[in-house]
Design a protein around this motif. Structure first.
Motif, PDB file in Angstrom:
ATOM      1  N   LYS A 159      -0.434  -1.905   1.714  1.00 45.69           N
ATOM      2  CA  LYS A 159      -1.361  -0.983   1.049  1.00 45.69           C
ATOM      3  C   LYS A 159      -1.172  -0.997  -0.452  1.00 45.69           C
ATOM      4  O   LYS A 159      -2.140  -0.943  -1.218  1.00 45.69           O
ATOM      5  CB  LYS A 159      -1.162   0.433   1.592  1.00 45.69           C
ATOM      6  CG  LYS A 159      -1.773   0.664   2.961  1.00 45.69           C
ATOM      7  CD  LYS A 159      -1.614   2.109   3.387  1.00 45.69           C
ATOM      8  CE  LYS A 159      -2.307   2.361   4.730  1.00 45.69           C
ATOM      9  NZ  LYS A 159      -2.169   3.777   5.165  1.00 45.69           N
ATOM     10  N   LEU A 160       0.076  -1.060  -0.909  1.00 40.38           N
ATOM     11  CA  LEU A 160       0.332  -1.070  -2.347  1.00 40.38           C
ATOM     12  C   LEU A 160      -0.148  -2.360  -2.998  1.00 40.38           C
ATOM     13  O   LEU A 160      -0.522  -2.370  -4.166  1.00 40.38           O
ATOM     14  CB  LEU A 160       1.829  -0.880  -2.617  1.00 40.38           C
ATOM     15  CG  LEU A 160       2.382   0.532  -2.392  1.00 40.38           C
ATOM     16  CD1 LEU A 160       3.885   0.558  -2.615  1.00 40.38           C
ATOM     17  CD2 LEU A 160       1.698   1.531  -3.313  1.00 40.38           C
ATOM     18  N   ILE A 161      -0.132  -3.455  -2.244  1.00 40.27           N
ATOM     19  CA  ILE A 161      -0.580  -4.740  -2.801  1.00 40.27           C
ATOM     20  C   ILE A 161      -2.089  -4.894  -2.686  1.00 40.27           C
ATOM     21  O   ILE A 161      -2.778  -5.225  -3.666  1.00 40.27           O
ATOM     22  CB  ILE A 161       0.134  -5.912  -2.084  1.00 40.27           C
ATOM     23  CG1 ILE A 161       1.641  -5.853  -2.354  1.00 40.27           C
ATOM     24  CG2 ILE A 161      -0.446  -7.243  -2.567  1.00 40.27           C
ATOM     25  CD1 ILE A 161       2.035  -5.988  -3.796  1.00 40.27           C
TER      26      ILE A 161
ATOM     27  N   GLY B 208      -7.696   3.215   0.447  1.00 48.97           N
ATOM     28  CA  GLY B 208      -8.499   4.379   0.093  1.00 48.97           C
ATOM     29  C   GLY B 208      -7.816   5.695   0.363  1.00 48.97           C
ATOM     30  O   GLY B 208      -8.219   6.727  -0.152  1.00 48.97           O
ATOM     31  N   ASP B 209      -6.741   5.690   1.199  1.00 50.60           N
ATOM     32  CA  ASP B 209      -6.054   6.945   1.503  1.00 50.60           C
ATOM     33  C   ASP B 209      -4.852   7.120   0.575  1.00 50.60           C
ATOM     34  O   ASP B 209      -4.144   6.183   0.248  1.00 50.60           O
ATOM     35  CB  ASP B 209      -5.594   6.972   2.965  1.00 50.60           C
ATOM     36  CG  ASP B 209      -4.679   5.823   3.310  1.00 50.60           C
ATOM     37  OD1 ASP B 209      -4.820   4.754   2.682  1.00 50.60           O
ATOM     38  OD2 ASP B 209      -3.820   5.984   4.198  1.00 50.60           O
ATOM     39  N   ARG B 210      -4.624   8.339   0.150  1.00 48.10           N
ATOM     40  CA  ARG B 210      -3.526   8.703  -0.764  1.00 48.10           C
ATOM     41  C   ARG B 210      -3.519   7.829  -2.017  1.00 48.10           C
ATOM     42  O   ARG B 210      -2.557   7.132  -2.334  1.00 48.10           O
ATOM     43  CB  ARG B 210      -2.185   8.599  -0.044  1.00 48.10           C
ATOM     44  CG  ARG B 210      -1.991   9.643   1.036  1.00 48.10           C
ATOM     45  CD  ARG B 210      -0.654   9.520   1.690  1.00 48.10           C
ATOM     46  NE  ARG B 210      -0.476   8.250   2.362  1.00 48.10           N
ATOM     47  CZ  ARG B 210       0.656   7.864   2.931  1.00 48.10           C
ATOM     48  NH1 ARG B 210       1.702   8.661   2.921  1.00 48.10           N
ATOM     49  NH2 ARG B 210       0.745   6.698   3.528  1.00 48.10           N
ATOM     50  N   VAL B 211      -4.647   7.827  -2.725  1.00 49.48           N
ATOM     51  CA  VAL B 211      -4.763   7.024  -3.936  1.00 49.48           C
ATOM     52  C   VAL B 211      -3.952   7.666  -5.052  1.00 49.48           C
ATOM     53  O   VAL B 211      -4.059   8.865  -5.303  1.00 49.48           O
ATOM     54  CB  VAL B 211      -6.248   6.895  -4.358  1.00 49.48           C
ATOM     55  CG1 VAL B 211      -6.370   6.104  -5.658  1.00 49.48           C
ATOM     56  CG2 VAL B 211      -7.050   6.214  -3.251  1.00 49.48           C
ATOM     57  N   ASP B 212      -3.127   6.852  -5.727  1.00 48.63           N
ATOM     58  CA  ASP B 212      -2.335   7.332  -6.853  1.00 48.63           C
ATOM     59  C   ASP B 212      -3.223   7.386  -8.083  1.00 48.63           C
ATOM     60  O   ASP B 212      -3.794   6.376  -8.498  1.00 48.63           O
ATOM     61  CB  ASP B 212      -1.147   6.390  -7.097  1.00 48.63           C
ATOM     62  CG  ASP B 212      -0.163   6.965  -8.110  1.00 48.63           C
ATOM     63  OD1 ASP B 212      -0.504   7.972  -8.754  1.00 48.63           O
ATOM     64  OD2 ASP B 212       0.939   6.409  -8.251  1.00 48.63           O
ATOM     65  N   THR B 213      -3.358   8.578  -8.659  1.00 54.72           N
ATOM     66  CA  THR B 213      -4.205   8.741  -9.841  1.00 54.72           C
ATOM     67  C   THR B 213      -3.379   8.845 -11.120  1.00 54.72           C
ATOM     68  O   THR B 213      -3.918   9.135 -12.181  1.00 54.72           O
ATOM     69  CB  THR B 213      -5.059  10.015  -9.705  1.00 54.72           C
ATOM     70  OG1 THR B 213      -4.194  11.147  -9.541  1.00 54.72           O
ATOM     71  CG2 THR B 213      -5.995   9.905  -8.509  1.00 54.72           C
TER      72      THR B 213
ATOM     73  N   ALA C 202      -2.536  -3.537  -8.388  1.00 57.04           N
ATOM     74  CA  ALA C 202      -3.308  -3.389  -9.619  1.00 57.04           C
ATOM     75  C   ALA C 202      -2.574  -4.006 -10.802  1.00 57.04           C
ATOM     76  O   ALA C 202      -3.192  -4.608 -11.698  1.00 57.04           O
ATOM     77  CB  ALA C 202      -3.585  -1.912  -9.882  1.00 57.04           C
ATOM     78  N   LYS C 203      -1.251  -3.881 -10.839  1.00 56.52           N
ATOM     79  CA  LYS C 203      -0.475  -4.482 -11.930  1.00 56.52           C
ATOM     80  C   LYS C 203      -0.502  -6.004 -11.844  1.00 56.52           C
ATOM     81  O   LYS C 203      -0.568  -6.688 -12.870  1.00 56.52           O
ATOM     82  CB  LYS C 203       0.967  -3.968 -11.881  1.00 56.52           C
ATOM     83  CG  LYS C 203       1.104  -2.505 -12.277  1.00 56.52           C
ATOM     84  CD  LYS C 203       2.560  -2.070 -12.267  1.00 56.52           C
ATOM     85  CE  LYS C 203       2.692  -0.617 -12.730  1.00 56.52           C
ATOM     86  NZ  LYS C 203       4.099  -0.153 -12.713  1.00 56.52           N
ATOM     87  N   ILE C 204      -0.448  -6.543 -10.640  1.00 57.51           N
ATOM     88  CA  ILE C 204      -0.522  -8.002 -10.477  1.00 57.51           C
ATOM     89  C   ILE C 204      -1.893  -8.506 -10.919  1.00 57.51           C
ATOM     90  O   ILE C 204      -2.022  -9.569 -11.540  1.00 57.51           O
ATOM     91  CB  ILE C 204      -0.217  -8.380  -9.013  1.00 57.51           C
ATOM     92  CG1 ILE C 204       1.260  -8.101  -8.699  1.00 57.51           C
ATOM     93  CG2 ILE C 204      -0.541  -9.838  -8.755  1.00 57.51           C
ATOM     94  CD1 ILE C 204       1.637  -8.282  -7.253  1.00 57.51           C
TER      95      ILE C 204
END
Length: 827
Positions: free
Chosen positions: A342-344, A348-353, A360-362
């Motif tokens: 999920k992190l890679i 849609g669930d528990r989106v870090d705002t 996203a960093k990659i």
């Protein structure tokens, strides 16, 4: 214990408090204070003592209570007392408590009737009491005696006001039956702070000392001089009884017989006496608790809901059951694989705002950081032409060449291809580091099992390093493949014929742009490339100093506005001939700064040669640089001719100049193809060999390698902190459920009584005592009025009296209070 009514409340409240203390919480019911107010020798201390059911207060004539006594009753298994000024010393003999009160009073006030507002704090622990605060206050006096100051009346009133102005304080206005009730100082003070009579109970003492042929029947029946909550008559022990050690139980029996045998009171004997007063106060406690329960129940239910899921999970794990251990290991490994993916891949669930995830960093590395690294290794126009010049001349040697040598083109291209290795390897390193950081985020959830967390980290990190090594080998192979064969037949390559026909002067800017863009077509001038906040940091103080603006970068210009509404434009800067360079951080600022400047040394903004722009982080700075590259603004290059061969662009041979220009166009065209290819293949290669391989390893191979260790039992050993946490959560969950059950039983086993209707209490005249003539400090004003009630006082108490108050929207009294005399230093 003579207070039977309180004993009915004790089991329920104690069960609730025990349940909440097991859950590590306190009982937030905020039971009311009970303050006894009255004149000297009115029987206040006796009323308070009867309520507690113990002899522990000093007795005598005149003013005996000369300091406020704050008595806290606390539920405990054993019965003893403690003073705040004697911490750690337990008094099990109540006669000793009485002596200590007298000694402590004299220590501050002396032995000559002086008073002090410094309270004595006494805690009585007993299995027969509720957690409650009782306040014994000095009696109201008008004539100073002994060492008492001339304004003794005002000082005592100040003390009393400090307590009875609180909304959760029940006022027992004590008045002797053998005095004029209309002039009762206690009722006047109560009227000041409780004009509606919602928390005032009249107490008539010394009924047995009235003159023969007189009685207080009309008063006790609330017909003469009525109060909203009426009056309760009590008969306290006489001084002779106290000296004779008549106990409280015998005194209560004598009081009962008095009311039953007296012709004026026997018809209302059931509503008279200390037991009825206790019952009335207990009912107020019941009302208060019942009305506090709905909010308290909601609070407990919300806590239980928040614990339900965790408690169920913790119940399923049994440290001594091998099957449960294996099942938990399997579930944790599966959860790790899901969380990592999920992190890679994004979810849609528990989106870090707040922060960017690993994926996203990659993505930023692929499309912002890596293109920027490619630009940094790119030679500028001057250096490129110099290298081509030297290559052509070295190939020709002593002879003069008639044709443009293709070997010069190949040599320059291979040199530029070799320089791609650094940025490509750096890109792999950055992605590898992000994968490890993402792994750490996921395995933090395994902290309950330290051994499992340690082994999982070791195994997966080793796998990431292995895949990183394979990926680097593949990336270097891609570059070696490009070096192995220079494909001049590529469909996008311009070829020698086209290159020779290109007019350098007419197309110089176009080709430079193509080279710098690495084959990426220039964006439309109308497209907005980036928006964001930047600080212009090099403006002088006279011109406003550093200030933050809203910047908009397009393919043609850089504009900034006052704010992100984009209504008030401050300036628009064309991008022609602009480049950027890094600026060192100031020791007074932690912001990252870069500067825009004009290559033709013109002013960039007003009379400034450069425009320094500051970002909040290095990540944001890199993102702006990548956007500037997309817009055609490139970093500054420093050209150094190490051999000192002079400026190559000043050609003396026109033919050599044409050859250099031809090779330069060919290199631009070919490297444009290479840059396109590399920027397309690098993300694909890393995604295939590193990211997908690591995801597959975690989901399918990790569990097998953990089993291969042969220490499954040791892996699932809980940490000490986790064991305590599990026990605490389960205990708290059970205690909260028990507390809810107690609340339900309390609601069904008790009832509330309505507030009596209002009565006409205008007969109570405002408190306006006679002024003393003159004192050393001058003439004093009127007696202090009620102070403003703090806002938190009303929020802490939710008794029925306050409910009526809120319904009628009555504001709390707000007359300012005169400050009390200074408190003497306690040594």
């Amino acid at each position: 214990m003579g207070n039977r009514g309180m004993e009915d409340l004790i089991p329920l409240v104690n069960r609730l408090q025990d349940a909440l203390s097991t859950a590590g919480q306190s009982c937030c019911l905020h039971l009311p204070q009970i303050a006894v107010v009255g004149g000297q020798s009115a029987g206040k201390s006796s009323v308070l003592e009867n309520f507690v059911g113990r002899d522990f207060l000093p007795r005598g004539s005149g003013i005996v209570t000369r300091r406020p006594l704050i008595l806290q009753l606390l539920t405990a298994d054993t019965e003893y007392g403690e003073f705040l000024h004697c911490k750690g010393k337990k008094f099990t003999d109540f006669d000793e408590i009485c002596k200590e009160i007298e000694a402590e009073t004299q220590r501050i006030t002396g032995s000559n009737k002086g008073i002090s507002p410094v309270p004595i704090n006494l805690r009585i622990y007993s299995p027969n009491v509720l957690n409650l605060t009782l306040v014994d206050l000095p009696g109201i006096t008008k004539v100073p005696v002994g060492d008492q100051p001339a304004d003794i009346e005002y000082q005592i009133r100040d003390m009393i006001m400090q307590f009875i102005c609180k909304e959760n304080c029940l006022i027992l206005a004590v008045t002797p039956a053998n005095t004029d009730l209309a002039n009762s100082d206690a009722l006047k003070l109560a009227k000041d702070v409780d004009p509606q009579g919602q928390r005032t109970i009249g107490v008539i003492t010394k009924l047995d000392l009235m003159d023969k042929g007189t009685d207080a029947r009309n008063i006790l029946e609330n017909r003469l001089l009525p109060l909203r909550r009426g009056y309760i008559g009590v008969v306290n022990r006489s001084q002779k009884d106290i000296v004779g050690k008549k106990d409280v139980k015998a005194a209560l029996l004598a009081e009962k017989n008095f009311f039953l045998s007296h012709p004026a009171y026997k018809h209302m004997a059931e509503t008279m006496g200390t037991p009825y007063l206790q019952k009335t106060l207990n009912q107020q406690l019941t009302n208060h608790i019942r009305e506090s329960l709905p909010a308290f129940r909601s609070h407990l239910q919300s806590q239980i809901l928040s614990l339900n899921k965790e408690a169920e999970e913790l119940k399923q794990y049994s440290p001594d059951d091998p099957a449960r251990r294996t099942k938990t290991l399997l579930q944790l490994a599966q959860r790790l694989a899901v969380d990592f993916e999920k992190l890679i891949e994004g979810s849609g669930d528990r989106v870090d705002t707040v922060n960017l995830s690993g994926g996203a960093k990659i993505n930023r590395i692929f499309h912002e950081r890596f293109p920027y690294e490619l630009v940094k290794i790119e030679s500028d126009e001057k250096k490129l032409r110099q290298e081509i010049n030297y290559a052509i001349r070295n190939i020709h040697g002593v002879r003069t060449g008639l044709f443009t040598p293709d070997m010069a083109f190949e040599a320059i291209v291979k040199k530029q291809l070799s320089s791609l290795k650094g940025p490509c390897i750096k890109c792999v390193d950055m992605v590898s580091q992000e994968l490890i950081t993402t792994l750490y985020q996921c395995i933090n959830k395994l902290s309950s099992f330290p051994k499992l967390q340690e082994e999982t980290e070791r195994i997966v990190t080793t796998e990431i390093r292995e895949q990183e090594s394979k990926c680097k080998e593949q990336v270097l192979m891609l570059i070696e493949i490009q070096l192995a064969y220079i494909n001049t037949k590529h469909e996008d390559f311009i070829g020698f014929t086209t290159a020779q026909q290109t007019n350098n002067q007419a197309n110089k800017k176009t080709h430079a742009g193509m080279a710098a863009n690495h084959g990426v077509a220039a964006p439309s001038r109308l497209i907005v490339i980036r928006k964001g906040w930047l600080t212009i940091s090099n403006l002088g103080i006279m011109k406003g100093g550093a200030k933050e603006y809203w910047f908009i970068l397009s393919a043609e210009s850089l504009s900034w506005f006052k704010d992100d509404e984009e209504k008030e434009k401050k300036y628009m800067l064309p991008l022609d001939n602009l480049k950027f360079r890094d600026v060192e951080k100031s020791f007074m600022s932690n912001k990252c700064v870069f500067a825009l400047f004009n290559t033709e040394l013109r002013n960039v903004y007003k009379d400034y040669k450069s425009l320094e722009l500051a970002c909040g982080s290095q990540e944001e700075l890199d993102s702006w640089k990548a956007s500037l590259l997309q817009a055609g603004v490139y970093p500054e290059k420093v050209t150094v001719d190490e051999q000192g061969n002079g400026a190559p662009e000043n050609f003396s041979d026109p033919q050599l100049e044409r050859q250099v220009e031809t090779i330069r166009n060919l290199v631009d065209s070919y490297m444009s193809i290479i840059y396109k290819t590399i920027k397309d293949l690098m993300p694909k290669t890393i995604m295939h060999l590193m990211i997908n391989s690591v995801k597959e390893f975690i989901s399918s191979e990790l569990l097998a390698q953990l089993y291969a260790l042969g220490e499954c039992s040791a892996l699932m050993d809980e940490s000490t902190a986790q064991q305590k946490h599990r026990e605490e959560v389960l205990r708290k969950h059970a205690a909260l459920k028990e507390a809810l059950a107690v609340i339900g039983k309390f609601s069904t086993s008790t009832c509330t009584t309505p507030l009596p209707p209002p009565v006409d209490s205008s007969w109570i005249r405002p408190s306006s005592p006679t002024l003393p003539k003159k004192t050393s400090g001058g003439v004093r004003g009127h007696a202090p009025s009620v102070p403003r009630v703090p806002s938190n006082a009303s929020s802490q108490s939710t008794d029925s009296l306050q409910q009526i108050t809120r319904q009628h929207h009555r504001a709390p009294p707000s007359v300012p209070r005169r400050h009390p005399p200074a408190i003497p230093n306690v040594k």
